[in-house]
Motif scaffolding. Sequence first.
Motif, PDB file in Angstrom:
ATOM      1  N   CYS A   1     -10.432 -79.761 -94.623  1.00 60.92           N
ATOM      2  CA  CYS A   1      -9.206 -80.016 -93.667  1.00 60.92           C
ATOM      3  C   CYS A   1      -8.088 -80.432 -94.463  1.00 60.92           C
ATOM      4  O   CYS A   1      -8.008 -80.418 -95.554  1.00 60.92           O
ATOM      5  CB  CYS A   1      -9.427 -81.411 -92.651  1.00 60.92           C
ATOM      6  SG  CYS A   1      -9.512 -83.030 -93.529  1.00 60.92           S
TER       7      CYS A   1
ATOM      8  N   ILE B   1     -10.845 -82.785 -81.443  1.00 60.39           N
ATOM      9  CA  ILE B   1     -10.116 -81.840 -81.953  1.00 60.39           C
ATOM     10  C   ILE B   1      -9.251 -82.536 -83.129  1.00 60.39           C
ATOM     11  O   ILE B   1      -8.810 -81.759 -84.101  1.00 60.39           O
ATOM     12  CB  ILE B   1      -8.936 -81.457 -80.983  1.00 60.39           C
ATOM     13  CG1 ILE B   1      -9.534 -80.651 -79.753  1.00 60.39           C
ATOM     14  CG2 ILE B   1      -8.067 -80.578 -81.573  1.00 60.39           C
ATOM     15  CD1 ILE B   1     -10.607 -79.303 -80.316  1.00 60.39           C
ATOM     16  N   GLN B   2      -9.039 -83.847 -83.136  1.00 62.02           N
ATOM     17  CA  GLN B   2      -8.350 -84.482 -83.982  1.00 62.02           C
ATOM     18  C   GLN B   2      -9.103 -85.195 -85.046  1.00 62.02           C
ATOM     19  O   GLN B   2      -8.774 -85.428 -86.241  1.00 62.02           O
ATOM     20  CB  GLN B   2      -7.366 -85.612 -83.496  1.00 62.02           C
ATOM     21  CG  GLN B   2      -6.152 -85.926 -84.294  1.00 62.02           C
ATOM     22  CD  GLN B   2      -5.297 -86.872 -83.488  1.00 62.02           C
ATOM     23  OE1 GLN B   2      -5.528 -88.064 -83.450  1.00 62.02           O
ATOM     24  NE2 GLN B   2      -4.150 -86.291 -83.223  1.00 62.02           N
TER      25      GLN B   2
ATOM     26  N   LEU C   1     -12.426 -82.550 -87.332  1.00 62.59           N
ATOM     27  CA  LEU C   1     -11.582 -81.267 -87.563  1.00 62.59           C
ATOM     28  C   LEU C   1     -12.448 -80.195 -87.809  1.00 62.59           C
ATOM     29  O   LEU C   1     -12.271 -78.952 -87.560  1.00 62.59           O
ATOM     30  CB  LEU C   1     -10.623 -81.756 -88.626  1.00 62.59           C
ATOM     31  CG  LEU C   1      -9.250 -82.191 -88.194  1.00 62.59           C
ATOM     32  CD1 LEU C   1      -8.403 -82.551 -89.459  1.00 62.59           C
ATOM     33  CD2 LEU C   1      -8.605 -81.048 -87.687  1.00 62.59           C
TER      34      LEU C   1
ATOM     35  N   ALA D   1     -14.225 -78.714 -84.897  1.00 56.01           N
ATOM     36  CA  ALA D   1     -13.449 -78.398 -83.679  1.00 56.01           C
ATOM     37  C   ALA D   1     -13.689 -77.176 -83.113  1.00 56.01           C
ATOM     38  O   ALA D   1     -13.834 -76.799 -81.942  1.00 56.01           O
ATOM     39  CB  ALA D   1     -12.111 -78.979 -83.859  1.00 56.01           C
ATOM     40  N   LYS D   2     -13.860 -76.106 -84.050  1.00 55.22           N
ATOM     41  CA  LYS D   2     -13.931 -74.677 -83.640  1.00 55.22           C
ATOM     42  C   LYS D   2     -15.282 -74.559 -82.785  1.00 55.22           C
ATOM     43  O   LYS D   2     -15.318 -73.631 -82.218  1.00 55.22           O
ATOM     44  CB  LYS D   2     -13.830 -73.806 -84.770  1.00 55.22           C
ATOM     45  CG  LYS D   2     -14.935 -73.881 -85.799  1.00 55.22           C
ATOM     46  CD  LYS D   2     -14.723 -72.810 -86.893  1.00 55.22           C
ATOM     47  CE  LYS D   2     -15.855 -73.251 -88.194  1.00 55.22           C
ATOM     48  NZ  LYS D   2     -15.460 -74.410 -88.973  1.00 55.22           N
TER      49      LYS D   2
ATOM     50  N   ILE E   1     -14.353 -75.406 -79.373  1.00 54.26           N
ATOM     51  CA  ILE E   1     -13.670 -74.368 -78.684  1.00 54.26           C
ATOM     52  C   ILE E   1     -14.338 -73.163 -78.329  1.00 54.26           C
ATOM     53  O   ILE E   1     -14.463 -72.492 -77.367  1.00 54.26           O
ATOM     54  CB  ILE E   1     -12.491 -73.837 -79.520  1.00 54.26           C
ATOM     55  CG1 ILE E   1     -11.779 -75.226 -79.522  1.00 54.26           C
ATOM     56  CG2 ILE E   1     -11.840 -72.862 -78.954  1.00 54.26           C
ATOM     57  CD1 ILE E   1     -10.323 -74.908 -80.582  1.00 54.26           C
TER      58      ILE E   1
ATOM     59  N   ALA F   1      -5.290 -84.369 -77.673  1.00 50.58           N
ATOM     60  CA  ALA F   1      -5.341 -82.762 -78.273  1.00 50.58           C
ATOM     61  C   ALA F   1      -6.466 -82.206 -77.699  1.00 50.58           C
ATOM     62  O   ALA F   1      -6.653 -81.234 -77.256  1.00 50.58           O
ATOM     63  CB  ALA F   1      -5.320 -83.068 -79.806  1.00 50.58           C
TER      64      ALA F   1
ATOM     65  N   SER G   1      -8.247 -83.232 -74.838  1.00 47.94           N
ATOM     66  CA  SER G   1      -7.742 -82.980 -73.492  1.00 47.94           C
ATOM     67  C   SER G   1      -7.164 -81.784 -73.243  1.00 47.94           C
ATOM     68  O   SER G   1      -7.488 -81.063 -72.118  1.00 47.94           O
ATOM     69  CB  SER G   1      -7.130 -84.267 -72.900  1.00 47.94           C
ATOM     70  OG  SER G   1      -7.668 -85.510 -73.244  1.00 47.94           O
ATOM     71  N   ALA G   2      -6.072 -81.607 -74.079  1.00 44.20           N
ATOM     72  CA  ALA G   2      -5.471 -80.330 -73.965  1.00 44.20           C
ATOM     73  C   ALA G   2      -6.193 -79.039 -73.950  1.00 44.20           C
ATOM     74  O   ALA G   2      -5.747 -77.883 -73.481  1.00 44.20           O
ATOM     75  CB  ALA G   2      -4.352 -80.121 -74.879  1.00 44.20           C
ATOM     76  N   LYS G   3      -7.331 -79.017 -74.777  1.00 37.33           N
ATOM     77  CA  LYS G   3      -7.937 -77.834 -75.091  1.00 37.33           C
ATOM     78  C   LYS G   3      -9.033 -77.807 -73.847  1.00 37.33           C
ATOM     79  O   LYS G   3      -9.695 -76.674 -73.603  1.00 37.33           O
ATOM     80  CB  LYS G   3      -8.838 -77.986 -76.349  1.00 37.33           C
ATOM     81  CG  LYS G   3      -7.861 -77.619 -77.674  1.00 37.33           C
ATOM     82  CD  LYS G   3      -7.464 -76.602 -77.841  1.00 37.33           C
ATOM     83  CE  LYS G   3      -6.668 -76.271 -79.046  1.00 37.33           C
ATOM     84  NZ  LYS G   3      -5.692 -75.031 -78.975  1.00 37.33           N
ATOM     85  N   ALA G   4      -9.151 -78.663 -73.296  1.00 35.78           N
ATOM     86  CA  ALA G   4     -10.578 -78.820 -72.211  1.00 35.78           C
ATOM     87  C   ALA G   4     -10.146 -77.742 -71.083  1.00 35.78           C
ATOM     88  O   ALA G   4      -8.975 -77.234 -70.683  1.00 35.78           O
ATOM     89  CB  ALA G   4     -10.620 -80.046 -71.758  1.00 35.78           C
TER      90      ALA G   4
ATOM     91  N   LEU H   1      -4.810 -88.294 -87.482  1.00 30.80           N
ATOM     92  CA  LEU H   1      -4.846 -86.886 -88.152  1.00 30.80           C
ATOM     93  C   LEU H   1      -4.810 -87.157 -89.646  1.00 30.80           C
ATOM     94  O   LEU H   1      -5.333 -86.285 -90.378  1.00 30.80           O
ATOM     95  CB  LEU H   1      -3.981 -85.816 -87.643  1.00 30.80           C
ATOM     96  CG  LEU H   1      -3.908 -84.461 -88.245  1.00 30.80           C
ATOM     97  CD1 LEU H   1      -5.253 -83.741 -87.974  1.00 30.80           C
ATOM     98  CD2 LEU H   1      -2.650 -83.967 -87.526  1.00 30.80           C
TER      99      LEU H   1
END
Lengths: 224, 846, 408
Positions: free
Chosen positions: B86, B217-218, B221, B224-225, B228, B245, B247-250, B726
């Motif tokens: 990271c 996601i934060q 790190l 995180a992939k 996803i 962040a 929540s945004a990917k969910a 982050l």
Amino acid sequence: MRRGMVIDLEKCIGCRSCAVACKQHNAQPAGNWWNRVVTPGSDQHQTAPEKGREYFLPIHCQHCQNAPCEKVCPVGATFRADDGTILVDYERCIGCRYCMAACPYGVRQFNWEDPEQAMSRYHYQDGYAFGNPREYRYQGRLVYAPVRTKGIVEKCHFCVHYLDQGLDPACVRGCPGKARTVGDLDDPDSVVSRLIRDKNGFQLLPEKGTRPNVYYLPPKRKEA
Amino acid sequence: MKLERRDFLKLGLAATALSALDLRFLRPVDGARAAASAPLEQVIRSTCSPNCTGACGFMAQVNDGRITTLIQSADYPEAEYNPRGCLRGLSMMNLIYGKDRLKYPLIRTGPRGSGEFRKATWDEALDYTAARLKDIMAKYGSEAVAVTVQVPGTGYVQKGAFVRLAALANWSIHHGYDQNGDLPMFWPMTFGVQTEELESLEWPNARYTMVFGSNIIQTRLPDAKQLIEAKKRGKLVVFDPDFCATSAKADEWVALKPDSDAAMGLGLARVIIDRNLYDAAFLRDFTDMPLLVRRDTGKRLRAGEVKALAAAAAAVKVPEYRDQFVFLNGSGPALLNPEDLGPIDARLDAEATVDLADGTRVEVETVFRALKRWLADYSLERVAELTEVPAEQIQRIAIEAATSKPLHVIYGASNYQWYHGDLKGRALALLPVLTGNIGASGAGISTYAGQYRIRFDLDHWWLPPEGKLNWVPYLYFLQGHGKRYPEKGIKAMFGGWGNPFDQHNMANRLKDRCASGDIELVVTFDFQMTTSCQWSDVVFPAASWYENYDLTATILHPYLQLQQPAIAPLFDSRSALELARDLAKRLDPGIEKYFYPELEPRAAALKVIEDMLAKGGAETRGITLEMLKKGPVRVHSSAPGDRQIPFHEQIHDRVPFPPRSYPPPLKATARFVRSGRIEFYKDEDLFLREGEQLPCRKETFADTEYRVDPTVRDKYKLRFVTKNSLYRVHSTHSNNVWMNELQGHQPKLFLNAQDAAERRLEPGHLVEVYNNRGKTRATLVLDPGCRRGTAIFEQGWWAKYLHNESYNSLTMHWIKPLHEIYFVPGIWSPTSVWNECLVEVRRAEA
Amino acid sequence: MSTTKKIAYLVTAALMVAGFAAWGYQLKEGLVLTHMRNSYSWGLYVSTLAFFVGNAAGGLVLSSLIYLFGVKKLKPFAKIGALCAFANVTAAMFAILPDIGKPFRIHNMILHPQLLSPLVWDVAVLNLYALISLVYLYLLMLPELTGPFARIAIRVKDPEAFSETWARRLAPFSLVAAVGIHVVTAWVFSTQGSRDWWFSPALAPDFVAVALASGTALVMLAAVLVYGIRDLYRDAYRTLAVFISVAFFIHLFLMYNDMFIHLWYGAEEARETLAITLRQYLPAHLFEVLAPLAAVVALLSARVRESAAAVAASCVLLISGVLVHRFLIMPAAFDRVPLTIAPLGLQNVTWSVPIASGRYTETGDTFVTAWHYFPSAIEITIVLGVVAYMCFLVMVAIDRLPITERST
């Protein structure tokens, strides 16, 4: 062979590791960042612009096929490599900054002062300097040096200095999300071409006609 | 000819470097060209090791003895893991070569916290420290010296050296896991373990992933992939009061009320039970659901009490950490064998009347029945109200979760770092357990805060038989008293790899006790001048993880990795092993021998690793130092492919719960689940008195802030969330020039726009966050994702960036009594609860 | 030498020395001494280039008016025109030199010119113009190159006729060159699609219109200072005044026509660009329009033209307005970063993508979306030095060379 990059915004987690890897490997002094990652719509990175909506966008040189920066350079210091990468010849640049005015993406950085002086603003011990320590010449032209000189322009060069070693650019190797892929855009079967085709790849500012070699894949729609 | 220490070290480095490093890592630059132009360039692989749980392999390119670039080694055997790493690991040179790097030992000259020191030699500083320590030990006893090494996983060798010294010197020692509040107490209560989790490679094997209060996601790190990817293959639902962040990917974000996850878990469980979506066979065989509970006392029925079973019970011998419980089968009450997880023909949902051995009769019900009755309080309507989430959404998610196998629940620290965090964990654990999602690929419940994990038996190095470790919960130290607290108190702090004066200075207690002289000695081992170093009496400069050997492990993946020296320790810094040895011999010449005095420190570290691997047990069988020098090596587990799948052995091989949580022996933790099964019903006296025998929802702050000072309800209206940033790993990288440049050099406070408007605050204002314990200041940012009633601050800023007013002066060292009924350090222990904090915000004076 | 003249020489000399020293200091420390940074990468130097190029154009247009269109009454001003042309075009080239990061590599433009670059064309055409204006001035002076100047006079049978003939032959070229330098300079900006403020077909003709106004005003200023108001020149002054006014009104039309169509269409990005000039820089914009307008109104009045001082003041007012106009080339192009996007999933948002400014401080933010530029003291000193050079050259030439008409 047209070297291009695809950045998957679904996989991009906005961590800025690519920006830091780039900064580090290319010895960029204080105040200069060739690569940046932002949260579109928001003042503050990783703060949502609107409740319920957030994604991240990395931006650096788009290595345009119709690059205005290449066309305006009076001395041909900005030139195109055989694979389409836009490079800057550090020994020829006269620092007129026409290319900076010409770039619609604002990716170019200028050495306003002696880069060693700029670097000293980070207060490292004992004259320490980070970055790939070896100069690199492309067809004899100096396109990477660990210490540049004041009064010239610089920007992302797709880590041309790692190409010989078969290494991907630092941003690709440094991305923990595996959001970046490099490949041959002229080959319809390459990974990058397929990604663009299958996942609705798009470019930034297509209306400017620059025809970038950097494509983005949109973040996924929520189908809850 | 006597070699100077430096020369010896350099020779030693060269010799060990060449012999120890695999030649693969030595890559001369471009062959012939290099010989002509550039100095020999080396590439050394080490492991980036702050307490982030990443444990990522990095390649350091070294020129002229300096690290010039870092890049991920990306050498994990499974391609899905690569590259890890990271932005912080990539900018580590800023710390190694930055202006805050400690160069030589320091001895304080001015008042504590002033940062006034004089330079000293190692000998001088060691002599001074040893003398002060001996004084304190003579006056107050050896337990008056307390050691902290933060969490173990980031360095088994070097941290182990400090632990070893503490054991031999009979000092006290704090466990970083509960000190950090990373210990989710529901784990020992429900499963009898410290903590368990799937390796992140398993995440994409889930078809339904529910994340509660973890901003993966934060904060995770490098992994995180995998989340996803899990989203791609299934559905990702994120439960978080704030839109972050993750929540945004969910696929779906559930914006539940803060601290209401227990209600949510119970509401979801109720839907699953009402609709018969539970896995009865699983519950029968592996959980306490079929066990009988007395309706009169609330205690579980013991076989010895039952007339029909007393004789049979007496005839069977069970270990002292087990009890003999009772279930109902076709013929009536039956004896449960806690040492056997064989299938039992039990009635799950039943009640009965049982004849007791003393002649009385008692009404009993199964735990499952008790749970059903318990859940009457958690109807969809009530849960919707408590969580502020629509009932239809709760119902739909419950059905989806129960019918999408495998189900994986990720339970995050910002969720459980509340006073009643254990209730939330127990409630949420119902989801995978009711649906049989335990011990299988992609299934289970996982928590990922803190690199606590000891992956194999380390006792050989950490706990010599001649030593004794006196564990003291850090929270007791902070408050100055507690059970089993040293009689004369703790008077000396000896710490490394941590920054308690920023990170654990709750209610400003630490600084107060240091300023008053109550704490008589503070010794810190670090590689940068942190706030804790500034408050120390003696500072020892440490070698960083690119300057020594160590063995690391983490929870996100099961690889053992080496730290390897890419460069010689900078300036006059040394490794912990060397410090421990040199201090040991001054405290007691007889204990020097425990630190390989005959070996040069690097060789000693390598020897320790070799021994640790050889004696580590089944997990390290066949793993050698040579293998580790080539790259990461997976520890063994009982799951296929050595995958890190918790409870695989329990479910597939029917080995009773719990598995062992190193380092304590099994019996220390097995007593938490005396039935040998997953336990939701807890019948210790205090559980019953508190009404927490089953997980329930309790009102936020009622037992803490509002109880201590009821006026707080009207005075401090904002929940204080000190989340991870982050740009930092806790407080590591707080002084990283690039990280700070990316943040615009400003500590920030995030507020909902309405809350800000009500307080007449505008973005960009310098604001003060305060309560009756302390204050701090930051620049205000309006965050559309921030829920009303919440003030979010990114923790980890060193005090010097906050005008010396730390965010932790606002938090409080609450202790929940249930966490004190047993004590196993880092496993059942009072644990910090950062989120249990109320504040207000106003404009700061310029 | 009169006191005024002495002071004028001293002041200009001092400013030139200061400017040169400032440039030396800037060469040593780098362009960090300016207030430009990565997002605002052209400033006073380049707008000064445009300013001087505009002034230079006027001089030779004047001369071609005489020989091509037979406006004989302007003849007395021909040499002044040529001189102003030469002085301003060289000043333009001097003005741009400090803007070059590595001026000692400037030979690369000759060794490796990139022929697509408008900057290469501009350098070529400016040098050509300098040569033409010099030749032109020489031709016009030829008949008077006697006495001490005889050695630089080419030997021709009839210098007067020679001068006339060749001036007439050269006139079309000088006109084309005069228009050309400003069209090409405009192309440096108007070819750039990255900057909406510049990317307009109107820019080149507009630059020419402004040039004709300011260049002519400069000649008029020089003339009125040298000759004063005389019956002989009244007509000429009137012609010049009309010429300047027409040029200025055409400029106003071109400028506002461009703004109007964008404002009407109402695209947000265009409106925000225009808002920089029309709102943020409103005072400057008002000045750039009203000052020359006032000057023009004044000059058109015969009464005003009775006073040399009034005429001079009007010309200065107009030229100042044009200087501000040239400065305003930059803010609407650079004040906001060039990349704005419409973020996915948000309604009605155009958002500027921050750039690393190149300015690092331990308390501030490196990344910016806007940059409010005002030249630094070094920049102003250097530019003043160039202005001083231009004035100095004109003064010395008028003093020493047969530029002005002898009173007849």
